[in-house]
Enzyme design. Structure first.
Site, short mmCIF file in Angstrom:
data_model
loop_
_atom_site.label_atom_id
_atom_site.label_comp_id
_atom_site.label_asym_id
_atom_site.label_seq_id
_atom_site.Cartn_x
_atom_site.Cartn_y
_atom_site.Cartn_z
N LEU A 1 0.87 -1.17 0.00
CA LEU A 1 0.00 0.00 0.00
C LEU A 1 0.91 1.21 0.00
O LEU A 1 1.88 1.27 0.76
CB LEU A 1 -0.91 0.01 1.24
N ASP A 2 0.60 2.18 -0.86
CA ASP A 2 1.42 3.39 -0.94
C ASP A 2 1.44 4.13 0.39
O ASP A 2 0.60 3.91 1.27
CB ASP A 2 0.87 4.33 -2.02
N LEU A 3 2.39 5.05 0.50
CA LEU A 3 2.54 5.86 1.71
C LEU A 3 1.21 6.44 2.17
O LEU A 3 0.85 6.37 3.35
CB LEU A 3 3.55 6.99 1.44
N ASN A 4 0.45 7.01 1.24
CA ASN A 4 -0.79 7.69 1.60
C ASN A 4 -2.04 6.84 1.41
O ASN A 4 -3.16 7.36 1.44
CB ASN A 4 -0.92 8.99 0.80
N THR A 5 -1.86 5.53 1.21
CA THR A 5 -3.00 4.63 1.11
C THR A 5 -3.14 3.88 2.43
O THR A 5 -2.14 3.44 3.00
CB THR A 5 -2.82 3.63 -0.05
#
Length: 259
Positions: free
Chosen positions: A119-123
């Site tokens: 999961l991406d940093l902001n996900t």
């Protein structure tokens, strides 16, 4: 490069060392191959130079000088990843990783676990973790067709008809994204809440597809991976998937790939 067997071991009687180490929870097969290339894996004190070595077991195998124990029973954990954490063991920029939160959230006997997908940093949302590198790889492969469901809040305008067109897939900047099941949940001003289910899990797939439709994603949450759902699991917390549920899923998981 041809397979190399330990003396006295027929190839049919063993498995590649990368597969054995993955099953033992050391790392994914791909990561194990990198570890071998870096000279971190040895057999009876001799540094291994190829991942194509066939072994019947891990007796005498060390990683970073430490003996590798026999494979543990496969375990699967669900983690509610908060936004702002990197899905990695360490970050060159010094940003906090999921393991910062997992130190206190995982059971003390969990051992080493690896994230299934990223999961991406902001996900935020559901991140599955396992001690079994083989299960990790199989669940991540697009050919396994394990569905991942997301809820996105995005600024801009889009119609249900536009979202339904994604069922046929879409090509963006030369990259083909396969079948996407997308539905417009509700609007709050100029923000749209959209649910999307994908099966390939390509890098930043959900964000790129919504941006292609002219939307700007300002919140993204994964709510399900296969049959496992985030539910009401609190942010930053972990729960272990029941063995029966895991066994049932594994029996239905599409068999893809070879050794």
């Amino acid at each position: 490069m041809s397979d190399k067997s330990r003396p006295g071991v027929a190839p049919s009687e063993g498995e590649r060392i990368a597969k054995l180490l993955a099953r033992a929870g050391v790392a994914s097969r791909r990561e194990v191959e990198r570890m071998i290339a870096d000279g971190r894996v040895a057999i009876d004190g001799e540094v291994l130079d190829t991942p194509a070595t066939i072994l019947p077991n891990l007796r005498g195998v060390t990683v970073d000088g430490k003996p590798v124990g026999k494979a543990e029973e496969t375990r699967l954990f669900a983690f509610h990843k908060p936004s702002g954490l990197i899905t990695a063991e360490r970050d060159p920029k010094g940003r906090p990783t999921i393991y910062t939160a997992l130190r206190n959230a995982l059971p003390k006997n969990a051992g080493r676990v690896m994230p299934i997908g990223r999961l991406d940093l902001n996900t935020e949302g559901l991140l599955l973790l396992t001690n079994d590198g083989g299960l990790k790889r199989q669940m991540e492969l697009p050919a396994s067709e394990v569905p991942r469901t997301y809820r996105a809040r995005a600024f801009g305008d889009v119609s249900q008809a536009q979202l339904e067109d994604l069922i046929e897939g879409v090509t963006i900047d030369g990259v083909r994204y396969g079948r996407i099941d997308a539905n417009l949940e509700r609007r709050t001003g100029r923000n749209q809440w959209i649910e999307m289910t994908i099966t390939e899990g390509k890098n930043r797939e959900v964000r790129r597809v919504l941006e292609y439709l002219g939307l700007k994603v300002n919140r993204l949450m994964r709510t399900a991976y296969g049959p496992f759902e985030l539910g009401d699991l609190p942010r930053g917390q972990v729960v272990e998937i029941r063995k029966g549920d895991l066994d049932r899923f594994r029996s239905q998981l599409k068999k893809v790939g070879g050794k």
